[in-house]
Design a protein around this motif. Sequence first.
Motif, short mmCIF file in Angstrom:
data_model
loop_
_atom_site.label_atom_id
_atom_site.label_comp_id
_atom_site.label_asym_id
_atom_site.label_seq_id
_atom_site.Cartn_x
_atom_site.Cartn_y
_atom_site.Cartn_z
N GLU A 126 100.80 50.22 -25.32
CA GLU A 126 101.16 51.58 -25.74
C GLU A 126 102.67 51.79 -25.71
O GLU A 126 103.23 52.47 -26.57
CB GLU A 126 100.47 52.60 -24.82
CG GLU A 126 100.74 54.03 -25.21
CD GLU A 126 100.06 55.03 -24.30
OE1 GLU A 126 100.47 56.21 -24.34
OE2 GLU A 126 99.14 54.65 -23.55
N ARG A 127 103.33 51.17 -24.77
CA ARG A 127 104.78 51.29 -24.65
C ARG A 127 105.46 50.75 -25.91
O ARG A 127 106.39 51.37 -26.45
CB ARG A 127 105.27 50.53 -23.42
CG ARG A 127 106.77 50.61 -23.17
CD ARG A 127 107.20 49.73 -21.99
NE ARG A 127 106.77 48.34 -22.10
CZ ARG A 127 107.39 47.41 -22.83
NH1 ARG A 127 108.44 47.72 -23.55
NH2 ARG A 127 106.95 46.18 -22.85
N ILE A 128 104.99 49.62 -26.40
CA ILE A 128 105.56 49.02 -27.62
C ILE A 128 105.34 49.94 -28.82
O ILE A 128 106.25 50.16 -29.64
CB ILE A 128 104.96 47.63 -27.88
CG1 ILE A 128 105.39 46.67 -26.77
CG2 ILE A 128 105.36 47.09 -29.25
CD1 ILE A 128 104.71 45.33 -26.82
N LEU A 129 104.14 50.51 -28.92
CA LEU A 129 103.87 51.42 -30.03
C LEU A 129 104.76 52.65 -29.98
O LEU A 129 105.25 53.12 -31.02
CB LEU A 129 102.39 51.83 -30.02
CG LEU A 129 101.40 50.71 -30.31
CD1 LEU A 129 99.96 51.21 -30.16
CD2 LEU A 129 101.61 50.14 -31.69
N ARG A 130 104.99 53.17 -28.80
CA ARG A 130 105.88 54.34 -28.66
C ARG A 130 107.32 53.98 -29.07
O ARG A 130 108.02 54.78 -29.70
CB ARG A 130 105.84 54.89 -27.25
CG ARG A 130 104.51 55.56 -26.92
CD ARG A 130 104.58 56.30 -25.60
NE ARG A 130 103.28 56.82 -25.25
CZ ARG A 130 102.78 57.97 -25.69
NH1 ARG A 130 103.48 58.69 -26.53
NH2 ARG A 130 101.59 58.36 -25.32
N GLU A 131 107.77 52.79 -28.71
CA GLU A 131 109.11 52.34 -29.10
C GLU A 131 109.21 52.19 -30.61
O GLU A 131 110.23 52.53 -31.21
CB GLU A 131 109.45 51.04 -28.40
CG GLU A 131 109.71 51.19 -26.92
CD GLU A 131 110.00 49.86 -26.23
OE1 GLU A 131 110.27 48.86 -26.92
OE2 GLU A 131 109.95 49.85 -24.98
#
Length: 139
Positions: A126-131
């Motif tokens: 999820e962190r990568i998608l938010r970035e």
Amino acid sequence: MTEDPTAAAGEQGSQWYDTEAGPLVRPYAMTGGRTKPGPTGVRFDLIALVTLDPGAPGSPAADGTGLGPEHRTLVDLCHAETQSVAELAAGSDLPVGVVRVLLGDLLELGRVRVSRPVPPAQLPDERILREVIAGLRAL
């Protein structure tokens, strides 16, 4: 006074017959006593998607012959669109365990294709998608 043996047998057998639903067919009768789908041990998740493969060349059941009525019901349900295992169980009014065994048969015959869901460990973090979203907004 002696009891009529046929009346007693009829009362005992009545638990296996519902006047509204008809005679009860046990799930093992539909699957030939099998509880696992196919010899390969394929496991069908409830959300696995089943697609009909109508052009399966050389399939012994390409024209539908040799299939049981439950198999044909599943094939008919897949004609319109791709269905999940759960949808097939609901649409055919069969227990999920029976549907899994029957789908294993259809898979071995080359009549259906199954796409399994992506395991959560293989999904992007999820962190990568938010970035990525933040980066797109910055453009």
